[in-house]
Motif scaffolding. Sequence first.
Motif, PDB file in Angstrom:
ATOM      1  N   SER A 112       4.650  -4.107  -4.939  1.00  0.00           N
ATOM      2  CA  SER A 112       3.402  -4.693  -5.456  1.00  0.00           C
ATOM      3  C   SER A 112       2.193  -4.286  -4.620  1.00  0.00           C
ATOM      4  O   SER A 112       1.070  -4.708  -4.924  1.00  0.00           O
ATOM      5  CB  SER A 112       3.518  -6.219  -5.473  1.00  0.00           C
ATOM      6  N   ALA A 119       1.599  -6.758  -1.990  1.00  0.00           N
ATOM      7  CA  ALA A 119       0.203  -7.174  -2.110  1.00  0.00           C
ATOM      8  C   ALA A 119      -0.070  -8.436  -1.298  1.00  0.00           C
ATOM      9  O   ALA A 119      -1.177  -8.631  -0.787  1.00  0.00           O
ATOM     10  CB  ALA A 119      -0.144  -7.418  -3.582  1.00  0.00           C
ATOM     11  N   PRO A 138      -0.531  -5.066   2.246  1.00  0.00           N
ATOM     12  CA  PRO A 138      -1.050  -4.586   0.958  1.00  0.00           C
ATOM     13  C   PRO A 138      -1.129  -3.078   0.754  1.00  0.00           C
ATOM     14  O   PRO A 138      -1.388  -2.641  -0.374  1.00  0.00           O
ATOM     15  CB  PRO A 138      -2.449  -5.211   0.898  1.00  0.00           C
ATOM     16  N   TYR A 139      -0.936  -2.284   1.783  1.00  0.00           N
ATOM     17  CA  TYR A 139      -0.975  -0.826   1.621  1.00  0.00           C
ATOM     18  C   TYR A 139       0.143  -0.190   2.450  1.00  0.00           C
ATOM     19  O   TYR A 139       0.462  -0.654   3.546  1.00  0.00           O
ATOM     20  CB  TYR A 139      -2.303  -0.231   2.106  1.00  0.00           C
ATOM     21  N   THR A 198     -11.160   1.122  -1.545  1.00  0.00           N
ATOM     22  CA  THR A 198      -9.849   1.545  -1.041  1.00  0.00           C
ATOM     23  C   THR A 198      -9.982   2.179   0.334  1.00  0.00           C
ATOM     24  O   THR A 198      -9.147   1.950   1.219  1.00  0.00           O
ATOM     25  CB  THR A 198      -9.195   2.534  -2.013  1.00  0.00           C
ATOM     26  N   ASP A 243     -10.518  -0.849   2.749  1.00  0.00           N
ATOM     27  CA  ASP A 243      -9.394  -1.788   2.823  1.00  0.00           C
ATOM     28  C   ASP A 243      -8.159  -1.136   3.432  1.00  0.00           C
ATOM     29  O   ASP A 243      -7.465  -1.735   4.262  1.00  0.00           O
ATOM     30  CB  ASP A 243      -9.065  -2.331   1.435  1.00  0.00           C
ATOM     31  N   CYS A 244      -7.882   0.089   3.027  1.00  0.00           N
ATOM     32  CA  CYS A 244      -6.709   0.779   3.554  1.00  0.00           C
ATOM     33  C   CYS A 244      -6.901   1.115   5.039  1.00  0.00           C
ATOM     34  O   CYS A 244      -5.982   0.948   5.847  1.00  0.00           O
ATOM     35  CB  CYS A 244      -6.432   2.037   2.740  1.00  0.00           C
ATOM     36  N   HIS A 294      -0.959  -2.125  -3.098  1.00  0.00           N
ATOM     37  CA  HIS A 294      -1.995  -1.369  -3.801  1.00  0.00           C
ATOM     38  C   HIS A 294      -1.830   0.132  -3.574  1.00  0.00           C
ATOM     39  O   HIS A 294      -1.164   0.571  -2.628  1.00  0.00           O
ATOM     40  CB  HIS A 294      -3.375  -1.812  -3.325  1.00  0.00           C
ATOM     41  N   ASP A 295      -2.465   0.913  -4.431  1.00  0.00           N
ATOM     42  CA  ASP A 295      -2.448   2.369  -4.277  1.00  0.00           C
ATOM     43  C   ASP A 295      -3.103   2.744  -2.940  1.00  0.00           C
ATOM     44  O   ASP A 295      -4.251   2.371  -2.688  1.00  0.00           O
ATOM     45  CB  ASP A 295      -3.202   3.041  -5.418  1.00  0.00           C
TER      46      ASP A 295
END
Length: 472
Positions: free
Chosen positions: A367, A272, A276-277, A240, A243-244, A369-370
């Motif tokens: 949708s 997503a 995605p974030y 995370t 990616d974030c 991600h966290d």
Amino acid sequence: MKKVKVGLLPLYIKLYDDYSPRYRPGQDAFVETIWSELEKRGINVVKVPICRIEPEMEQAVAAFEKEEADCIVTLNLAYSPSLEASEIIKNTKLPVLVLDTTQDYVYDIHTPGDRLMYNHGIHGVQDLCNLMIRNGKPFEIYAGHWENSDVLDRVADGARAVLAAKEFRQARVGHIGDVFKGMGDFQLTPEEFNALGITTIAFDMDSTAQRMSAVPEKELEKECEYDRAHFRFCNVDEKTLKDCNRLCLAVRHWLEEEKLTAFTVNFLDTSAEKFPYMPFTEATKGMARGIGYAGEGDMLTASLVGAFLSCWEDTSFVEMFCPDWKNGTVFMQHMGEYNFRVGKGFYCGPTGYDAAKLNVAPFQYSSAHDPLVIYDTFKPGRSLLVNLAPRGNGKFALVMVEGQMLDVPTDNAQLSEGINGWFKPDCPLQQMLEEYSRAGGTHHSAMIYGVSAETLTCFAHQMGFEPVLVGK
């Protein structure tokens, strides 16, 4: 943060040079003192000789315009015939701040008579201001003794307010996603944005994957190392983190490519597949770098925050959430967007008890991600809550509330839920909330530490907004 540039226009009368030239050296020395004092306050001064007659005034103002000064600060050294300056001042586009001061702090029965020649500048101020009013030339005026009052601080802040207005008129704000549906208080039409001078730029969601893949690995690792050096990690896994941060760096590159001064994200438009974030940490770090931000597609407040950050680095996007009726405060909170500089954890390393927390936060709104979120408590200090309220028909109010961000422990129960802090207005809470909404204040605002309502009133005047000081 940008450095404001002013043209100091010292005004005098040729009559005194012709008949009493012995006073001129003392006037020249005083001008140099004011130059120096303004520069001590972070002002870049465009310097010209003392001006007495119209050709000298014209030459001085032309120099200010050539040097792209943000405004003119007039300094009346004595009686100065207004007709020598008024037409030139009227015709320049540069805003005017009038410094109404004199050399001596005391002028009483013990003062030598020849000191009158150094201390009757208020005479010239009154002459000039009357002509500016009659000519329709707006101005701000600041009176007080240059050494034994805060007048030069106020002039410096006024000049910064002029610069903030200039930055607001040329704001470039990016929006990721559309405006939050059903939320109308901050929405403007394209024509209204154009009238304000604000340029809006949309992010292409289809470009996200390509932009993320273009982020260099070395830059990504450097960003992760920054996080490790500045935050306490709470349930942050390596995937995370990378990616974030990769997405946030892709957003940062877009901000740089488009030369944006501010941006906003509608968290409901993340997904997503295409985004995605939710880039909470880039909003937080961006404000610390001077990039404006507001949530939920609010391009108006984002532009305002960006303009203020150009002059005052301790500015943050905020929202009022819950009233504490008993203690007369408002709980300030948001999911994850604030200026990292105004948190209590800013000056702490990751091992410090008060250091800001970097969390992976549950995200159930789309949708996506966290995401990573930085949690912290607002630092204590004098602060000004500022809201730009659309009034319709191209009119706006700048709604201001003076008060204090309280000193609260960083282990309070609210810290696990997001950014937090309690703002105590100078006036009673009930009065503040009533007057705020009567003025049309929206639910998105800016908070600035260490700036007065007088300073932001100057900003409002420059923009043609109605200044509204709640509680006064």
